[in-house]
Write an enzyme that holds these catalytic residues in place. Structure first.
Site: not given
Ligand SMILES: [Zn+2]
Ligand SMILES: [Zn+2]
Length: 551
Positions: A195, A368
């Site tokens: 990510d 995130h």
């Molecule tokens: Zn995502």
């Molecule tokens: Zn997500």
């Protein structure tokens, strides 16, 4: 021919070079495991498009056997395209966690023809499929039940993180399982797909718990109703809002289709706790004093028909905002939605509401990992090779730099975009041949029939309008009578109808000057004549449509 003899091949169908529509395939010997099949939402430039899917034509044409799909978590950019994928690949096995499958099932109700085998898995579990072994790892994200997946292949282990962060005090206590990841790192990760969303954000993302503290403070100082908007999948944010509100005697009311649909599912599956006595119907709100109400609603991105936008426009059936009301925007601004959100903010303030929306107020934290968390993560996993995923190009570049900084050799860090492949062979990764990727538009019932050519037409129609000319012609294509001119979106006819008469006259003279001719010549003359007329009269370039009728 298989592209994956003696190697594991990873193909990126979506999510690299953009936020949204995440999808990749890991193939060994003609068999493929997919990680996520997500969608993305249209921008203003996608006139009339409802949804945007990754283009998986490559999979259809090459035809590897799809032995399993892993959905890492329940966000639309990871599972939203699955109902459409099932039309091309019916009956496949989908592996995911309980809440994700619950949300997926609710979505599949709208696609009654979808055939799929849903298989619930838990973090720590391992599943063997052909030459693959899938191993699921618990991660923290802005929706419960997020999982990373390690795909063990005969050529090495590929770790896909899904979306994650390293919140050390998450609301459900489910931290990203660093010991498990460290153990995988000890065994050796040949390739990490990680990510990148916040790779260019320095430092750490504060814990979700900090938002709870802020919400309590905001709710306490609010005199009237509190309206909070957030994503309808952010169960922990909603939980914290419910806890803060009920502790001070406010009743809670869910508003907006996806909020009303998702919260009972989350509760039923054990991810959200509330007392029925604390939840009221929106229609009953007026029976309570404003200081005893919390409304949790959809529309955090300024979506035009969502609850929040209707309130901002003073058009919500049940909620008329007024002075003393407080609106809390407990969500991020997804890039591209700034104008819509700004419109909503202006509307809310015009209604007299106090609006709490800025990051510095602490009513939102990202789901995130930021740069320092990513470095920490890389050092725990110690991957031999890295492909940053889930990000716009700038995020991928920033993440690649972090990967090199934490010790992955620069020649084993690959910035890829949709349509790229990497090949893992003998413990080393190299770039493979790319393939045609792209976007598939969903418009109404049509999937893929509207492409860029149609969008260009829509763009022109919407910006310039259309001018239709009906001409009656004899058998030698000579004009019979005067042309008839109609328009939409070009002029305000009530005041400028004379322009249509002038256009008809100019066009009539031009076509008559042709004498005997043929259909193509007449059509060309209509385009030329009307384009020139509108350019000279108004400086506009409408779409010209000739309609030729033989009399
Ligand atoms: Zn995502
Ligand atoms: Zn997500």
């Amino acid at each position: 021919m298989s592209i994956s003899n003696d190697a594991a091949v990873v193909s990126f169908y979506g999510g690299l070079g953009e936020i949204g529509a995440n999808m990749c395939a890991i193939e060994v010997d003609g068999k493929a495991v997919l990680v996520d099949v997500g969608l993305t939402f249209p921008d203003a430039e996608h006139h009339g498009i409802d949804l945007i899917l990754p283009d998986w034509k490559d999979l259809i044409e090459r035809g590897p056997e799809i032995v399993g799909v892993v959905i890492t978590h329940g966000h639309e950019d990871h599972m939203g395209a699955l109902p459409f994928f099932l039309r091309d690949f019916p009956g496949i096995k989908v592996y995911s966690a309980k809440l994700t499958l619950g949300l997926l099932e609710a979505k599949l109700v709208e696609h009654p023809d979808a055939r799929v085998e849903l298989i619930e898995v838990e973090p720590g579990e391992k599943v063997a499929i052909d030459d693959f072994e899938l191993e699921f790892i618990q991660v923290t994200h802005s929706i419960p039940d997020g999982m990373a997946v390690a795909v063990h292949t005969p050529h090495g282990t590929i770790l896909h993180t899904g979306d994650f962060r390293l919140d050390q005090t998450p609301i459900d206590g489910r931290v990203t399982d660093l010991p498990h990841l460290a153990q995988l790192g000890d065994q050796g990760i040949s390739l990490l797909l990680c990510d990148s969303t916040n790779a260019d954000v320095p430092g750490h993302v504060p814990s979700e718990r900090t938002v709870g503290n802020t919400l309590r403070t905001v709710f306490e100082s609010a005199r009237g109703r509190v309206v909070m908007t957030t994503f309808a999948s952010h169960v922990h944010r909603v939980q914290q809002a419910i806890d803060a509100a009920t502790a001070m005697g406010r009743k809670v009311c869910f508003v907006g289709r996806s909020m009303v649909r998702n919260m009972p599912i989350a509760r039923e599956l054990g991810y959200l706790r509330y007392d029925d006595a604390d939840i009221i119907d929106i229609a009953d709100c007026d029976r309570y004093s404003p200081a005893r109400i919390l409304i949790i609603c959809t529309g955090s991105q300024g979506e035009p028909y969502a609850a929040l936008s209707l309130m901002a426009a003073g058009q919500h059936k049940h909620v008329k905002l007024t002075e003393g009301d407080t609106v809390v925007m407990a969500s991020s601004q997804i890039p591209g939605n700034e104008a819509a959100i700004s419109r909503a903010l202006n509307g809310l303030m015009r209604q007299g509401a106090e609006v709490v929306h800025r990051r510095e107020h602490g009513v939102h934290v990202s789901g995130h990992a930021a740069a320092e968390e990513l470095k920490f993560f890389h050092n725990i996993v110690r991957p031999a090779a890295v492909v940053p995923v889930h990000g716009e190009f700038r995020h991928l570049i920033a993440h690649a730099q972090l990967a090199v900084a934490t010790g992955t050799p620069a020649d084993q860090v690959f910035v890829c975009t949709d349509g790229d492949r990497v090949v893992l062979r003998d413990g080393r990764v190299e770039r493979g041949d790319g393939f045609n990727s792209g976007r598939v538009f969903v418009d109404g019932l049509g999937v893929g029939d509207v492409g860029n050519a149609v969008l260009r037409d829509r763009e022109r129609l919407s910006s310039e309008g259309v001018c239709v000319a009906v001409l009656r012609l004899d058998s030698r294509f000579r004009l019979d009578g005067e042309p008839e001119i109609m328009q939409q979106g070009l002029i305000y006819e009530a005041e400028n109808a004379h322009l249509l008469d002038q256009a008809a006259k100019v066009l009539g003279d031009d076509v008559r000057s042709l004498g005997s001719s043929n259909e193509d010549v007449v059509r060309r003359k209509v385009y030329e004549s009307l384009s020139r007329f509108w350019r000279e009269q108004l400086g506009r370039k409408p779409v010209v449509v000739p309609v030729l009728m033989e009399v």
